[in-house]
Write a protein that holds these residues in place. Structure first.
Motif, PDB file in Angstrom:
ATOM      1  N   ALA A   1       0.965   4.026  -3.291  1.00  0.00           N
ATOM      2  CA  ALA A   1       0.445   5.323  -2.730  1.00  0.00           C
ATOM      3  C   ALA A   1       1.518   6.262  -3.274  1.00  0.00           C
ATOM      4  O   ALA A   1       1.466   7.528  -3.844  1.00  0.00           O
ATOM      5  CB  ALA A   1       0.098   5.734  -1.189  1.00  0.00           C
TER       6      ALA A   1
ATOM      7  N   HIS B   1      -0.110   2.870   6.404  1.00  0.00           N
ATOM      8  CA  HIS B   1      -0.710   1.898   5.568  1.00  0.00           C
ATOM      9  C   HIS B   1      -0.860   0.476   6.376  1.00  0.00           C
ATOM     10  O   HIS B   1      -0.964  -0.410   5.592  1.00  0.00           O
ATOM     11  CB  HIS B   1       0.449   1.749   4.522  1.00  0.00           C
ATOM     12  CG  HIS B   1       0.529   3.072   3.450  1.00  0.00           C
ATOM     13  ND1 HIS B   1      -0.484   3.098   2.598  1.00  0.00           N
ATOM     14  CD2 HIS B   1       1.215   4.246   3.693  1.00  0.00           C
ATOM     15  CE1 HIS B   1      -0.231   4.273   1.797  1.00  0.00           C
ATOM     16  NE2 HIS B   1       0.633   5.189   2.752  1.00  0.00           N
TER      17      HIS B   1
ATOM     18  N   SER C   1       0.801  -1.225   0.079  1.00  0.00           N
ATOM     19  CA  SER C   1      -0.085   0.006  -0.045  1.00  0.00           C
ATOM     20  C   SER C   1       0.863   1.207  -0.006  1.00  0.00           C
ATOM     21  O   SER C   1       0.434   2.271  -0.656  1.00  0.00           O
ATOM     22  CB  SER C   1      -0.902  -0.042   1.258  1.00  0.00           C
ATOM     23  OG  SER C   1      -1.522   1.179   1.189  1.00  0.00           O
TER      24      SER C   1
END
Length: 300
Positions: A223, A283, A219
């Protein structure tokens, strides 16, 4: 664009099959250079070939490929203006659980392969008073939990660049470092596949220590990549490093890289640790975000 073979200069770009390397090859060709674009497969070369771009098969860890590239440069009457050492592979995972074979694989490409190509092409660069442009990373200046293998290889490339810059300055060859932050390429996808294999091999004890961190990394990478610049924007910055009359020793790509590298120079290590760990923790799986032991802060 200059098209005469009598006036064009050569530029070598490794890792030009896709992404930032391919965009850099195209940008330099638009600026009038004849680009020897290192690709891994013939099919990559077919999609890249255009006026000013000559694909060459190049695995920088293969001595025969490096020798063939050197012969191609040496047979050309045009000067070698620059070597852009761009090839690279990702590598995430906790230090404890990343096998030594994986460390060696990452360093073979991200460090030793570039040293091999640089050594081979230095005579041509010295003849032409050319330039070495080493593509490192934000992670070549800042490391954090879960990124040790990749960051270590990029820190090492920064060190090589500093040594080489001082060694070659008296001989007219400049050495420049380009430090990208997030760039929207396929490299992150490849790295996450390797991370999944690493996760499968962890012991129960290792999973207890690093399980939430391993869940957070995909994640976090996604991002960071999504917020990054395009390959074309990155290529313009790399081309600037190649063409500036009086280049800086280092260029950054993207606002995030510029901010964090500046922060690393002025903040105490413990403060920087808390900053990077806090960014990773966003995350984590929701149930793990409140814990303080799931992802130890990095120690620099």
């Amino acid at each position: 664009m200059t098209t005469s073979s009598e006036t064009q200069e050569l530029v070598v770009v490794s890792g030009a099959s896709t992404g930032m390397g391919a965009a850099t090859a195209r940008e330099l060709a638009r600026r009038g250079f004849h680009v020897l674009a290192g690709v891994r497969r013939d099919s990559d070369g077919m999609s890249l070939r255009t006026e000013g771009i000559e694909p060459v098969i190049l695995d920088i860890t293969d001595p025969d490929h490096v020798a063939a590239l050197t012969a191609r440069v040496d047979q050309d009457l045009r000067p070698l203006r620059a070597l852009v050492n761009n090839a690279g592979i990702p590598g995430a995972g906790p230090v404890e659980v990343t096998p030594l074979s994986e460390w060696r694989r990452i360093f073979e490409v991200n460090l030793f392969g570039h040293v091999a190509v640089t050594q081979a092409l230095l005579p041509a660069l010295l003849r032409g008073k050319g330039r070495v442009v080493n593509i490192t990373s934000l992670n070549g200046r800042i490391s954090m939990a879960g990124y040790g293998p990749y960051a270590a290889s990029k820190f090492a490339m920064e060190a090589v660049s500093d040594a080489l810059r001082n060694e070659l300055a008296p001989h007219g060859v400049q050495v420049v470092v380009v430090e990208p932050g997030g760039v929207k390429t396929e490299m992150s996808r490849v790295g996450l596949a390797a991370l999944s294999r690493l996760d499968d091999g962890m012991t129960p004890e290792q999973n207890a220590r690093y399980g939430t961190l391993m869940q957070a990394i995909p994640s976090h990478v996604a991002a960071f990549t999504k917020a990054g610049v395009t390959s074309e924007v990155a290529a313009k910055r790399i081309a600037k490093a190649v063409t500036d009359g009086r280049p800086r020793t280092r260029y950054t790509i993207g606002a995030t890289a510029a901010f964090l590298i500046l922060a690393s120079r002025i903040l105490p290590d413990r403060v920087l640790d808390r900053m990077t760990t806090s960014d990773l923790r966003r995350h984590y799986p929701a149930k793990a975000r409140g814990r303080t032991t799931a992802a130890p802060a990095s120690r620099r």
